[in-house]
Write a protein that holds these residues in place. Structure first.
Motif, mmCIF file in Angstrom:
data_model
loop_
_atom_site.group_PDB
_atom_site.id
_atom_site.type_symbol
_atom_site.label_atom_id
_atom_site.label_comp_id
_atom_site.label_asym_id
_atom_site.label_seq_id
_atom_site.Cartn_x
_atom_site.Cartn_y
_atom_site.Cartn_z
ATOM 1 N N GLU A 73 0.827 -1.205 0.000
ATOM 2 C CA GLU A 73 0.000 0.000 0.000
ATOM 3 C C GLU A 73 0.865 1.261 0.000
ATOM 4 O O GLU A 73 1.813 1.383 0.774
ATOM 5 C CB GLU A 73 -0.913 -0.022 1.233
ATOM 6 N N VAL A 74 0.509 2.212 -0.861
ATOM 7 C CA VAL A 74 1.306 3.426 -1.031
ATOM 8 C C VAL A 74 1.450 4.209 0.274
ATOM 9 O O VAL A 74 2.528 4.718 0.585
ATOM 10 C CB VAL A 74 0.754 4.313 -2.169
ATOM 11 N N THR A 108 2.113 13.547 -2.718
ATOM 12 C CA THR A 108 1.860 14.588 -1.719
ATOM 13 C C THR A 108 0.421 14.497 -1.205
ATOM 14 O O THR A 108 0.156 14.835 -0.055
ATOM 15 C CB THR A 108 2.167 15.994 -2.258
ATOM 16 N N LYS A 109 -0.501 14.010 -2.028
ATOM 17 C CA LYS A 109 -1.863 13.757 -1.549
ATOM 18 C C LYS A 109 -1.835 12.643 -0.508
ATOM 19 O O LYS A 109 -2.546 12.704 0.494
ATOM 20 C CB LYS A 109 -2.777 13.371 -2.707
ATOM 21 N N ARG A 110 -1.005 11.647 -0.724
ATOM 22 C CA ARG A 110 -0.901 10.548 0.245
ATOM 23 C C ARG A 110 -0.374 11.062 1.579
ATOM 24 O O ARG A 110 -0.785 10.603 2.641
ATOM 25 C CB ARG A 110 0.001 9.431 -0.275
ATOM 26 N N LEU A 111 0.525 12.050 1.542
ATOM 27 C CA LEU A 111 1.016 12.663 2.782
ATOM 28 C C LEU A 111 -0.124 13.370 3.508
ATOM 29 O O LEU A 111 -0.258 13.260 4.729
ATOM 30 C CB LEU A 111 2.153 13.641 2.481
ATOM 31 N N GLN A 116 -4.607 12.849 7.871
ATOM 32 C CA GLN A 116 -6.002 12.594 8.249
ATOM 33 C C GLN A 116 -6.120 11.471 9.272
ATOM 34 O O GLN A 116 -7.079 11.430 10.031
ATOM 35 C CB GLN A 116 -6.840 12.220 7.021
ATOM 36 N N ILE A 117 -5.148 10.552 9.287
ATOM 37 C CA ILE A 117 -5.224 9.446 10.247
ATOM 38 C C ILE A 117 -4.316 9.686 11.458
ATOM 39 O O ILE A 117 -3.926 8.750 12.143
ATOM 40 C CB ILE A 117 -4.956 8.075 9.589
#
Length: 175
Positions: A73-74, A108-111, A116-117
């Motif tokens: 998972e990314v 950068t969206k994944r960052l 969020q978590i």
């Protein structure tokens, strides 16, 4: 052939651009990549040499990179790299490398999604001549949620959309 006899990085082809294509391991074998078809791509000689040089640039990060890049998972690939380098600035180029989303996503969206978590990730920019370089550092991380971070982020996004729809519905009835 998945790439239509073109370089997976730049799109050039032997027919149109007189380049030579080479078979490349998306995840290099020295980092745990295998020779299964989903780990192979065609690159032109120039792009393949650029990729090799990029991996050499991160030689001191080889172990954290090797451990992270093979994860499924990314979010986990990026997160495990940041955790391994906790307290240190990690160049966005290294994050992009471990994300290995091959133009299908935005590391950068994944960052932002990790934030969020419950993760605390700070961004720092540094000028290098005329270029602006970005670095990320994890200051706090949470254990991976049950089901994985992708599922947790999807749930958060779904709940956000439901709240937004409810707010829109209330505004429509209130006006």
């Amino acid at each position: 052939m998945e790439y239509g006899y073109r370089c997976a990085a730049c799109g050039r082809s032997p027919k149109d651009d007189a380049v030579k294509l080479q078979i490349d391991h998306k995840i290099p074998q020295i980092l745990g990549g295998d020779s299964e078809p989903d780990n192979l791509q065609t690159l032109c000689t120039a792009c393949n040499h650029d990729k090799q040089a990029m991996f050499k640039d991160f030689k001191e990060d080889f172990e954290p990179l090797r451990r992270a890049i093979v994860l499924d998972e990314v979010h986990m690939r990026i997160g495990e790299l940041l955790k391994a380098k906790e307290g240190q600035d990690v160049p966005v180029a290294l994050i992009n490398l471990v994300a290995r989303e091959e133009n299908r996503g935005d590391p950068t969206k994944r960052l932002r999604e990790l934030r969020q978590i419950g993760w605390v990730i700070v961004n720092r920019k540094k000028r290098d001549g005329r270029r602006m370089l970005s670095f990320y550092r994890v200051e706090h991380w949470e254990p991976w949620p049950e089901g994985g971070p992708g599922l947790a982020v999807a749930k958060i996004e779904h709940e956000r959309k439901l709240r937004k729809a409810e707010e829109m519905r209330r505004r429509g009835h209130a006006g």
